[in-house]
Write an enzyme that holds these catalytic residues in place. Structure first.
Site, mmCIF file in Angstrom:
data_model
loop_
_atom_site.group_PDB
_atom_site.id
_atom_site.type_symbol
_atom_site.label_atom_id
_atom_site.label_comp_id
_atom_site.label_asym_id
_atom_site.label_seq_id
_atom_site.Cartn_x
_atom_site.Cartn_y
_atom_site.Cartn_z
ATOM 1 N N CYS A 75 0.855 -1.169 0.000
ATOM 2 C CA CYS A 75 0.000 0.000 0.000
ATOM 3 C C CYS A 75 0.902 1.232 0.000
ATOM 4 C CB CYS A 75 -0.875 -0.043 1.260
ATOM 5 S SG CYS A 75 -1.872 1.425 1.508
ATOM 6 N N CYS A 186 -1.254 3.815 -6.432
ATOM 7 C CA CYS A 186 -2.047 3.215 -5.356
ATOM 8 C C CYS A 186 -2.286 1.785 -5.808
ATOM 9 C CB CYS A 186 -3.375 3.957 -5.218
ATOM 10 S SG CYS A 186 -4.594 3.089 -4.198
HETATM 11 N N1 DGL Z 1 -3.976 0.670 -1.594
HETATM 12 C C1 DGL Z 1 -3.581 1.884 -0.970
HETATM 13 C C2 DGL Z 1 -2.409 2.536 -1.687
HETATM 14 O O1 DGL Z 1 -1.651 1.879 -2.364
HETATM 15 C C3 DGL Z 1 -4.593 2.917 -0.568
HETATM 16 C C4 DGL Z 1 -6.029 2.684 -0.570
HETATM 17 C C5 DGL Z 1 -6.784 3.409 0.521
HETATM 18 O O2 DGL Z 1 -6.948 4.642 0.447
HETATM 19 O O3 DGL Z 1 -7.204 2.718 1.428
HETATM 20 O O4 DGL Z 1 -2.188 3.714 -1.533
#
Ligand code: DGL
Length: 258
Positions: A75, A186
């Site tokens: 993430c 993301c």
């Molecule tokens: N999957 C996360 C990222 O790579 C963020 C998603 C969220 O805002 O929960 O930033």
């Protein structure tokens, strides 16, 4: 005790980290994995850095206590809020983080216009802005927060009319080849790669960091002699802070190429 057969933990705010898990599993199918989606706390990207640091540190430490031989913070948002802190606290532990793939995008042509799609927290964080400053002599970057796209992916609604309309609305100023490259900063966003590409134009290059992170995990484990040498395919255990999301995680892991 950590051994070669200990699992690799992959954590994210929900479904996004599956894009990284898929790459890990592609290059290291014989490893065992725990995939933990924190859907109960999703989205991360619209919370404060302090909130996400606390949530991420607790989650990562839980995985370490369970004997994970590496934790992949799959993430970008959680990485920007907590990776530095975790690396300082546990300097010898092999963490892998995700960061928007600015470098390959910046170097993909001469002075490209690069659109960076990420969460609001990632884009305002110091980590991202330092990274962008390093490549500002090579490319023009345009930051575009896309927080609602996280929700569409979480709910499995990327192929709906509402999601298409949202993407058309935010991408409209850059549509029809007004940018040369787009960074999906993301881990949720590769699930929406097709509509993003369609709106921006088929020649626009798309960059994201999941394979880079998977290879980094492999390198770190190899350097520590911790790669699993079993000839059999490993086990993936799917867990979620919201139990009702586990089946969706499994389904998204099984769905086409992301
Ligand atoms: N999957 C996360 C990222 O790579 C963020 C998603 C969220 O805002 O929960 O930033």
């Amino acid at each position: 005790m950590i051994t070669k057969t200990s699992p690799i933990a992959v954590v994210d705010s929900g479904m996004g980290g599956i894009t990284v898990l898929k790459k890990l599993h592609r290059i290291m199918p014989n490893e065992n994995y725990i995939y933990f989606g924190d859907s109960a706390n999703s989205p991360y990207g619209t919370k404060t850095k302090e909130q996400i640091r606390e949530i991420t540190v607790a989650l990562v430490e839980r995985m370490m206590k369970r004997g994970a031989k590496s934790v992949v913070i799959a993430c970008n948002t959680a990485t920007s809020a907590a990776a530095e802190y975790l690396r300082e606290k546990y300097p010898d532990y092999p963490f892998v983080g995700l960061e928007p793939a600015l470098k390959p995008a910046a170097l993909s042509s001469k002075w490209p216009r690069v659109l960076v799609l990420a969460t609001p927290l990632t884009l305002r964080e110091e980590k991202f802005n330092k990274l962008m400053a390093r490549f500002e002599g090579e490319a023009e970057f345009i930051k575009l927060p896309a927080p609602e796209l996280v929700g569409f992916v979480e709910r499995g609604e990327v192929e709906t009319q509402q999601c298409t309309e949202y993407l058309e609305r935010i991408l409209e100023p850059y549509a029809d080849h007004k940018v040369d490259a787009v960074v999906l900063g993301c881990t949720h966003f590769p699930f929406a790669r097709k509509p993003v590409q369609q709106i921006l134009g088929e020649e626009v290059l798309v960059f994201e960091g999941s394979m880079g992170a998977a290879k980094q995990c492999q390198r770190l484990l190899e350097a520590r002699g911790l790669l699993n040498d079993s000839q059999q395919e490993g086990i993936i255990s799917f867990e979620n802070s919201d139990d009702s999301k586990i089946e969706q995680c499994i389904a998204m892991f099984g769905c086409g190429d992301v």
